[in-house]
Design a protein around this motif. Structure first.
Motif, PDB file in Angstrom:
ATOM      1  N   ASP A 173      40.416  52.369  25.543  1.00  0.00           N
ATOM      2  CA  ASP A 173      39.832  51.723  24.368  1.00  0.00           C
ATOM      3  C   ASP A 173      39.848  50.208  24.502  1.00  0.00           C
ATOM      4  N   LYS A 191      38.777  46.786  25.689  1.00  0.00           N
ATOM      5  CA  LYS A 191      37.470  46.306  26.129  1.00  0.00           C
ATOM      6  C   LYS A 191      37.484  45.752  27.562  1.00  0.00           C
ATOM      7  N   GLN A 230      37.707  48.528  29.996  1.00  0.00           N
ATOM      8  CA  GLN A 230      36.425  49.243  30.005  1.00  0.00           C
ATOM      9  C   GLN A 230      35.408  48.568  30.901  1.00  0.00           C
ATOM     10  N   GLN A 249      25.709  49.208  30.772  1.00  0.00           N
ATOM     11  CA  GLN A 249      25.775  49.462  29.341  1.00  0.00           C
ATOM     12  C   GLN A 249      24.655  48.712  28.644  1.00  0.00           C
ATOM     13  N   THR A 286      25.880  54.167  27.818  1.00  0.00           N
ATOM     14  CA  THR A 286      26.851  53.662  28.777  1.00  0.00           C
ATOM     15  C   THR A 286      26.820  54.587  29.996  1.00  0.00           C
ATOM     16  N   HIS A 305      27.626  55.510  23.485  1.00  0.00           N
ATOM     17  CA  HIS A 305      28.982  55.015  23.204  1.00  0.00           C
ATOM     18  C   HIS A 305      29.256  54.820  21.721  1.00  0.00           C
ATOM     19  N   LYS A 306      28.198  54.898  20.898  1.00  0.00           N
ATOM     20  CA  LYS A 306      28.464  54.772  19.454  1.00  0.00           C
ATOM     21  C   LYS A 306      29.047  56.068  18.901  1.00  0.00           C
ATOM     22  N   SER A 320      33.617  57.827  22.648  1.00  0.00           N
ATOM     23  CA  SER A 320      34.188  56.716  23.414  1.00  0.00           C
ATOM     24  C   SER A 320      34.525  57.190  24.817  1.00  0.00           C
ATOM     25  N   LEU A 321      34.715  56.223  25.686  1.00  0.00           N
ATOM     26  CA  LEU A 321      35.083  56.524  27.064  1.00  0.00           C
ATOM     27  C   LEU A 321      36.394  57.317  27.090  1.00  0.00           C
ATOM     28  N   ARG A 322      37.279  56.927  26.191  1.00  0.00           N
ATOM     29  CA  ARG A 322      38.577  57.614  26.117  1.00  0.00           C
ATOM     30  C   ARG A 322      38.390  59.087  25.782  1.00  0.00           C
ATOM     31  N   LYS A 323      37.488  59.351  24.812  1.00  0.00           N
ATOM     32  CA  LYS A 323      37.225  60.733  24.422  1.00  0.00           C
ATOM     33  C   LYS A 323      36.664  61.530  25.600  1.00  0.00           C
TER      34      LYS A 323
END
Lengths: 55, 803
Positions: free
Chosen positions: B83, B85, B88, B95, B100, B146-147, B150-153
């Protein structure tokens, strides 16, 4: 004789097209992965319920 | 104490064994099932449920048991750093305001089922637009909105289905180097020009009538035009390498090649301009094409393997820092002295520090090779590279990551990097070859200059063109390429062709013990204590089957029975042990801190307590690899052998018996001691091969003449080395060495053949009897015959060795 020259131009340009195609395919990464494409094509295409397209 | 070996007494018929529908592991608990499909653990069952809900069960149809067992549970904040930035930015490729693009390395990718699942990620989450797998690189490129996710998800989603993305400190560094495609382009261009020049040379060889002089000159001009890209572009590697060698004042194989290309071109230009003949453009482009093909074959990289790993590949990308009671993930390079780090169970300590909170039980096996975890109390120093096992601890850093003990160890090794520039065998041969050719050309021209000055110039160029060393180069690069291919088919991957020659030259082999001679995957379990009733054994097995800890699994495997007792109130204390109730009996399995029995530990032990009664403990022995004995016997006859181990000398007698009296066995060796031992051997004149597996062997692997890293699975991370061998194929080492030795003989044989060709060619060429047509046919024919010889010989040797 002029026929030969026309043929010559034709043959070299055809070969040239193939060379260009080869270089394009290498650049495009088509030679990078020789495992996935032949298998990918065998997967059934069951469409997923919802695919969102980006705007 | 009554001791019995469970392996013998508890051999359970395997016919009844159920295989997990997901991962294929043996099911020790038949209660975990959905329909007719049994699972080995809840994790596997969960993955199956996810796939079933999303109609992705094709995954199981493509391959049997394709799944990956979840080794450990996902920690809630494991990917919290994604998360951030700034982190990331380092990972994300592209992006824009909606999309992304990211590429993640998933070392678990292994079959077409993986491919199917990972390319259908959009069915698991609608905000994933597409995902494409690059199989050899084991990477997946994901495009997502990405809205909405998230990358984490995404990382968590992948982890939940068994594909945990591997992200290390290295990914934060410089751009990944991609495999250079330049030589492929050069080969393509050379092939195109060579074929067309051949086409246009044929009329010339077959004879054109006098009336078609115009046509002849068109052909010649076209040949020149086509030869230019070969000279200026495709032949570049040879010119560059020759120039580099000249600047370092030594002759390599590429110098005569570059000279031959250049002289052939000049001579051909001269002949075409003066209308003498069509020149030798076909030979020139042919040479370049064949030699490039050989090089491409020889340089074919194992993309999925990395031979140059340093500590950054092992370290995590980020770590949790506690500041004013707030936990924040911080990228590793940004960690400062006096930061408080929170280290979770199974997490690597990234920097040297002082333990300030919690009980540390640190597994240094990767750094030192010692198999036992080390206990540390508050206030004690902990070094980077250790792995915390147990509950969370906090450490106060005293050094930055880049200055830590492990990092220094690495950098020290770096300075010790072998700097003796070993000249390859072909380089040595070619040196003589070059001198002989040059001498021959000079004496020939001197002789002719006394008789006929015009012929002198002729002789110089003919000798250089005909005696082109391409045959030598071709034979070595094609033989090397083929041997590399044969070896990798047998799971020995070499860094480059030079390694073949290095292996052929060794006369002393040094082994590491833990992980190299012994297997870390299979353990023998032994029970010490009062004899257990079969019901008690079942209870212990039932409890152990609940945990995914390797020791629990080993116990469950040896005791396990398909019909399991139900376990209630199961509770796991990470790094300590497990407990649960079975029919009102309380069973506890764990290391000594949980049970407060027998504190004095030298060995890995799991203690068992049933209804508060101490029952005894399990000890674990690493098993020596199968077929180790015959391998050692074979190696003994030809090589000096040594064992250097970071472990205690408990196994000394066993090993001495295995290796014989002459072998040198050293125990409790620190990484730098291992390195020094190799150095000492080298000073005594030995050429040393080091075989090891961990970071603790990294220095020795680098110092040795040939360092081979052993790995259970080529997806795992191996220290920098010259070669990587799959552990299951280590026993083939004697054969590998024999094959590498045969390599040299094959090269010499084909070299002799090429010299015979050259002598015959020269003989006829100098007398002027060789017609251009025959020369044009003989040139590629001789090259191809040499290629066939090298391929045939190396395959024959491999077949004889049953490789």
């Amino acid at each position: 004789m002029s026929v030969i020259i026309i043929l010559l131009i034709a043959s070299i340009s055809v070969a040239g097209i193939f060379l260009a195609a080869f270089i394009w395919s290498v650049k495009n990464g088509q030679m990078d992965d020789d495992y996935s494409p032949p298998r990918r094509i065998l997967f059934d295409d069951t469409p997923s319920p919802q695919i969102k397209k980006p705007n | 104490l009554y001791v019995f070996i469970l392996a013998a007494s508890m051999s359970i018929s395997t016919s009844k064994q159920l295989e997990c529908y997901h991962c294929g592991d043996n099911c020790t608990n038949s209660a975990i099932k959905i329909g007719d499909n049994y699972f080995c653990c809840e994790g596997c069952k969960l993955v199956y449920t996810i796939l079933q809900q999303n109609n992705l069960c094709n995954y199981y149809q493509l391959n049997t048991n394709p799944g990956i067992q979840l080794k450990k549970k996902l920690r809630e904040d494991q990917f919290l750093f994604l998360d951030d930035k700034s982190i990331q930015q380092k990972i994300i490729h592209f992006q824009n305001k909606d999309e992304t693009h990211v590429q993640l390395y998933l070392p678990q990718i292994h079959c077409s089922s993986c491919l199917y699942l990972l390319e259908n990620l959009h069915r698991l989450h609608s905000s994933i637009i597409s995902s494409t797998v690059n199989f050899p690189r084991k990477e997946v490129s994901i495009v997502f909105l990405h809205k909405e996710i998230s990358l984490r998800k995404i990382a968590e989603l992948l982890t939940s289905i068994g594909y945990e993305p591997y992200m290390s400190l290295k990914d934060l560094g410089t751009e990944k180097k991609s495999f250079s495609k330049t030589m492929t382009y050069q080969l393509g261009v050379a092939g195109f020009c060579f074929a067309n020049i051949m086409l246009m040379s044929f009329p010339e060889y077959l004879g054109l009538s006098e009336t078609e002089k115009n046509l002849q000159s068109i052909f010649r001009v076209l040949n020149i035009i086509l030869a230019l890209p070969v000279l200026l572009y495709s032949a570049q590697p040879f010119f560059e390498s020759a120039w580099k060698a000249l600047r370092h004042k030594f002759l390599n194989i590429d110098l005569p090649v570059a000279l031959a290309i250049l002289i052939t071109f000049c001579r051909s230009m001269y002949e075409v301009i003066n209308g003498i003949s069509a020149g030798y453009f076909d030979s020139m482009t042919g040479i370049v094409f064949f030699m490039l093909a050989g090089r491409v074959l020889q340089n074919k990289t194992h993309q999925q393997l990395s031979f140059d790993r340093d500590y950054t590949s092992y370290f995590p990308m980020a770590i949790t820092v506690i500041e004013n009671n707030i936990e924040t993930p911080v990228a590793l390079p940004d960690i400062k002295v006096n930061n408080t780090l929170l280290i979770h169970h199974e997490e690597l300590i990234p920097a040297d520090g002082i333990l300030t909170k919690g009980k540390a039980l640190i597994d240094y096996s990767f750094v030192t090779g010692e198999s036992e975890p080390v206990k540390k109390e508050i206030g004690e120093l902990v070094y980077a590279g250790g792995k915390q096992t147990g509950s969370n601890i906090e450490i106060l850093t005293i050094k930055e990551v880049a200055q830590s003990y492990l990092t220094n160890l690495w950098n020290n090794n770096h300075t010790n990097r072998k700097n003796s520039t070993t000249h390859s065998f072909t380089d040595v041969l070619s040196k003589y070859f070059t001198w002989v050719v040059l001498a021959l050309a000079l004496t020939g021209s001197l002789y002719w200059s006394l008789i006929d000055t015009h012929k002198a110039w002729n002789v110089i160029t003919t000798v250089l063109i005909v005696a082109c060393p391409c045959a030598l180069l071709l034979s070595s690069s094609f033989t090397n390429g083929n041997i590399l291919r044969i070896l990798s088919r047998n799971y020995l991957y070499l860094r480059n062709a030079q390694t073949i020659e290095d292996i052929a030259a060794i006369n002393h082999i040094v082994f590491d013990k833990t992980g190299t001679l012994t297997s870390t995957m299979h353990r023998e379990v032994e029970f010490h204590g009062s004899s257990l009733s079969s019901y008690q054994k079942e209870m212990i097995a039932a409890l152990a089957a609940q945990s995914t800890h390797p020791l629990s699994k080993a116990i469950a495997k040896q005791f396990g029975q398909p019909n399991k007792l139900a376990v209630h109130q199961f509770h796991e204390i990470p790094g300590r042990g497990i407990e649960g109730r079975i029919n009102n009996d309380l069973v506890v399995l764990g290391s000594s801190p949980l049970l407060s029995h027998h504190q004095n530990n030298h060995q890995t032990r799991v203690h068992a307590v049933i209804n508060h009664q101490y029952a005894g403990y399990f000890s674990f022995h690493n098993k020596y690899r199968d077929e180790l004995h015959p391998m050692i016997k074979k190696l003994q006859q030809q090589f000096q052998l040594s064992v250097v181990s970071g472990d205690t000398n408990a196994e000394k007698e066993n090993l001495q018996q295995l290796f014989g009296k002459q072998a040198n066995l050293l125990f409790q060796q620190q990484p730098h001691q291992k390195l020094n031992y190799i150095q000492a051997l080298q000073q005594r004149g030995y050429t040393v091969m080091m075989i090891g597996d961990g970071l603790n062997d990294a220095g020795a692997l680098r110092q040795s003449n040939t360092g081979i890293a052993v790995t259970e699975d080529t997806n795992y991370f191996t220290p920098a080395s010259d070669a990587i061998v799959k552990a299951s194929h280590l026993y083939m080492l004697p054969k590998f060495i024999q094959l590498c030795r045969a390599n040299r003989q094959i090269i010499i044989a084909s070299f002799v053949l090429s010299i015979v060709y050259n002598v015959i060619g020269l003989f006829f060429a100098l007398q002027g009897v060789l017609s251009p047509l025959i020369a044009a046919i003989l040139m590629p024919a001789s090259s191809i015959s040499i290629l066939l010889l090298t391929f045939g010989c190396s395959n024959l040797v491999a077949r004889q060795l049953r490789l």
